[in-house]
Design a protein around this motif. Sequence first.
Motif, PDB file in Angstrom:
ATOM      1  N   GLY A  33      24.802  31.595  35.093  1.00 39.01           N
ATOM      2  CA  GLY A  33      24.151  32.586  34.149  1.00 39.01           C
ATOM      3  C   GLY A  33      22.887  32.113  33.357  1.00 39.01           C
ATOM      4  O   GLY A  33      22.573  31.147  33.396  1.00 39.01           O
ATOM      5  N   VAL A  54      27.171  34.566  38.198  1.00 39.24           N
ATOM      6  CA  VAL A  54      27.476  35.508  37.332  1.00 39.24           C
ATOM      7  C   VAL A  54      26.386  35.586  36.186  1.00 39.24           C
ATOM      8  O   VAL A  54      25.570  34.964  36.172  1.00 39.24           O
ATOM      9  CB  VAL A  54      28.848  34.844  36.346  1.00 39.24           C
ATOM     10  N   TYR A  90      27.720  38.596  44.070  1.00 38.86           N
ATOM     11  CA  TYR A  90      28.090  38.432  42.300  1.00 38.86           C
ATOM     12  C   TYR A  90      29.691  38.083  42.432  1.00 38.86           C
ATOM     13  O   TYR A  90      30.519  38.677  43.046  1.00 38.86           O
ATOM     14  CB  TYR A  90      27.959  39.672  41.999  1.00 38.86           C
ATOM     15  N   GLY A  92      31.314  37.802  39.199  1.00 40.18           N
ATOM     16  CA  GLY A  92      31.683  38.643  37.780  1.00 40.18           C
ATOM     17  C   GLY A  92      33.020  39.293  37.810  1.00 40.18           C
ATOM     18  O   GLY A  92      33.046  40.457  38.533  1.00 40.18           O
ATOM     19  N   THR A 106      33.630  35.144  35.808  1.00 38.12           N
ATOM     20  CA  THR A 106      33.443  36.201  34.496  1.00 38.12           C
ATOM     21  C   THR A 106      32.222  35.844  34.220  1.00 38.12           C
ATOM     22  O   THR A 106      31.449  34.836  34.417  1.00 38.12           O
ATOM     23  CB  THR A 106      34.462  35.832  33.188  1.00 38.12           C
ATOM     24  N   SER A 107      31.510  37.209  33.801  1.00 39.94           N
ATOM     25  CA  SER A 107      30.302  37.197  33.058  1.00 39.94           C
ATOM     26  C   SER A 107      30.249  37.035  31.435  1.00 39.94           C
ATOM     27  O   SER A 107      31.291  37.520  30.919  1.00 39.94           O
ATOM     28  CB  SER A 107      29.259  38.141  33.528  1.00 39.94           C
ATOM     29  N   CYS A 117      26.662  42.540  27.862  1.00 36.81           N
ATOM     30  CA  CYS A 117      27.546  41.502  28.400  1.00 36.81           C
ATOM     31  C   CYS A 117      28.187  40.518  27.249  1.00 36.81           C
ATOM     32  O   CYS A 117      28.129  39.415  27.454  1.00 36.81           O
ATOM     33  CB  CYS A 117      26.662  40.685  29.374  1.00 36.81           C
ATOM     34  N   THR A 151      32.058  30.599  35.356  1.00 36.87           N
ATOM     35  CA  THR A 151      31.723  31.636  34.027  1.00 36.87           C
ATOM     36  C   THR A 151      30.382  31.243  33.484  1.00 36.87           C
ATOM     37  O   THR A 151      29.702  30.210  33.715  1.00 36.87           O
ATOM     38  CB  THR A 151      32.873  31.131  32.949  1.00 36.87           C
TER      39      THR A 151
END
Length: 222
Positions: A33, A54, A90, A92, A106-107, A117, A151
Amino acid sequence: MKILCVSDLLDPLVYSSAAKEYFKDIDLVLCAGDLPMEYVDYIVSVLNKPTYFVFGNHNLEEFGFYHTHETSGAPAGIDESLTHAHGASYAGFKVLKEGNILIAGTSGSIRYNKGLCQYSNGEMFFNLLKMVPKLIYNKLRYGRYVDIFLTHAPPRGIHDREDRCHMGFECYLWFLRTFKPAYMVHGHIHLYDLQEKRVTRWEHTTVINAYSHYVIEFGGDT
């Protein structure tokens, strides 16, 4: 298997003409992320390896392509019609399989304003619960729930900070305790001092801060 983990920073070693040679033995890439999608695309183009990502709480220009909607105070819906772009998949709010590796992702971060988000602990727990049927399927089919939990935010009390923006999710501790992944890979926490602790063993899981870049050798980290 060697896994390249990246987050939060365009690492000059990764984002260079030497990356293909330096990371030639990488088998899988995990993006945790707060990275521009153009950077993810670059990594895929140069390394040509399976890549999963994510979203964090920044660089969200393409977040809406993967989620049907998101309103303040409600978890995001997943748009299953778009699962693969920029050469990357992806992860997420999904449970996926890459070769022999089981991945759950998970995002987002803890809610600290009304930004996109961001989730309360309860909302994130609800998102985790929606993944439970697939995790149980993994246990029945493969003998384990998940190998890697990917994550953006860390768990509460592990690598996180005390300011609201950088607090971890308490529910992630429940996830680790219940489903026992070998690794949890997160971002969000910048390591301005690279001597700062970025790897923590917690119960059955090795928790890794992927800030900038970090390489895991599955079965042992480097």
